[in-house]
Design a protein around this motif. Sequence first.
Motif, PDB file in Angstrom:
ATOM      1  N   UNK A 172      46.367  34.447  42.304  1.00 51.32           N
ATOM      2  CA  UNK A 172      45.478  35.508  42.992  1.00 51.32           C
ATOM      3  C   UNK A 172      44.319  35.501  42.410  1.00 51.32           C
ATOM      4  N   UNK A 173      43.899  34.129  41.898  1.00 51.46           N
ATOM      5  CA  UNK A 173      42.515  33.853  41.405  1.00 51.46           C
ATOM      6  C   UNK A 173      42.109  34.465  40.219  1.00 51.46           C
ATOM      7  N   UNK A 174      42.977  35.151  39.547  1.00 49.12           N
ATOM      8  CA  UNK A 174      42.735  35.911  38.205  1.00 49.12           C
ATOM      9  C   UNK A 174      43.348  35.175  36.965  1.00 49.12           C
ATOM     10  N   UNK A 175      43.171  34.035  36.676  1.00 49.44           N
ATOM     11  CA  UNK A 175      44.122  33.249  35.674  1.00 49.44           C
ATOM     12  C   UNK A 175      43.576  33.954  34.322  1.00 49.44           C
ATOM     13  N   UNK A 176      44.842  33.815  33.541  1.00 52.65           N
ATOM     14  CA  UNK A 176      44.914  34.323  32.202  1.00 52.65           C
ATOM     15  C   UNK A 176      43.959  33.645  31.432  1.00 52.65           C
ATOM     16  N   UNK A 177      43.109  34.140  30.536  1.00 60.02           N
ATOM     17  CA  UNK A 177      42.090  33.655  29.711  1.00 60.02           C
ATOM     18  C   UNK A 177      42.814  32.620  28.510  1.00 60.02           C
TER      19      UNK A 177
END
Length: 246
Positions: A172-177
Motif C-alpha cells: 500500500x506504499x507505506x513501507x515500515x521504516x
Amino acid sequence: MEVSNVVPDPRQPLTLLYQTVDLVAINKPHGLLVHRSPIASDASEFAVQLLRDQLGQRVYPVHRLDRKTGGVLLFALTEAMNSVMQQQFAEGTVDKTYLAIVRGYTDDEQVIDYPLRRDDGVVQDAVTALKTLQRAEIPLPFGKHATSRYSLVELKPTTGRMHQLRKHMAHILHPIIGDRPHGCNKQNKLFLDQFAMNTMLLHASRIQFTHPQTGEPIVITAPVQAEFSRMLTTLFSGYDSAILQV
C-alpha cells in the motif's frame, strides 16, 4: 551518535512478560533470532538458547517473530503445551497486535486483503487490519519534498504469512521504516544518516489467547523498546503514550 542495531548482550537476561508452569513470554529484542537458521549464519545467539539457559529448562517457541521484529514472543515449557498452542496459532484463534512506524500518511482505517506468494510459488490469502494512531510531518527534506511524513499504525493480521505485515505495508506504499528488503532503501538511509537508526520499527505489542487448560483469557503486552521509543519521541513530538496501551 551511535547506531543502535546490535544484538542484545547475551549476558543480560531476557525480559519476561508472563510466566506459568507451562508458558512463558518474553519481550524479544530487535535483531535477535528466535532459533538457529541456515540463512543467518552470522548469528551466534538465539532466543531459544538464551531463554533455556536463563530458566534452566527446555523451551519451545510456539510461534515466530522475524529477526528484525521486537515484542511479545511466547514459549511453551512442555511438549504437550507446545502442541496445543501451535494449533491455536495455526487455527488463527490467537489475536495479535503490532505497532509500526511507516512512511507517509496512512488512512484512518484500512483492511489490506492481498494474497502473498511463498518462495515455492504457492499463493496464500493474507489479510491485515490497519488503524492509524498518530501522524507526523517533520521539517526533514526528502527527494522533491520539503518535509517528511510518517504514521504510527496498529496492525492486526488475521492470517499468519511470512513477512505479511512488511509485504502488506509495502504493497500500500507505506513501507515500515528500517525494513529490508521490502521497505524503502532511501528512507532507511535517511534514518541512518539523520538519526543513526537502522532498527526495523515493527513491534509485536500484544497477544491474546485462551489458556488451553484453564479456559482463562490471557492477554500479554510488551512495551516498545529503546529505538522504537526514541523514534516516537523524535518524530511524534508530544505523542500520547496512552495510545500504545493496546
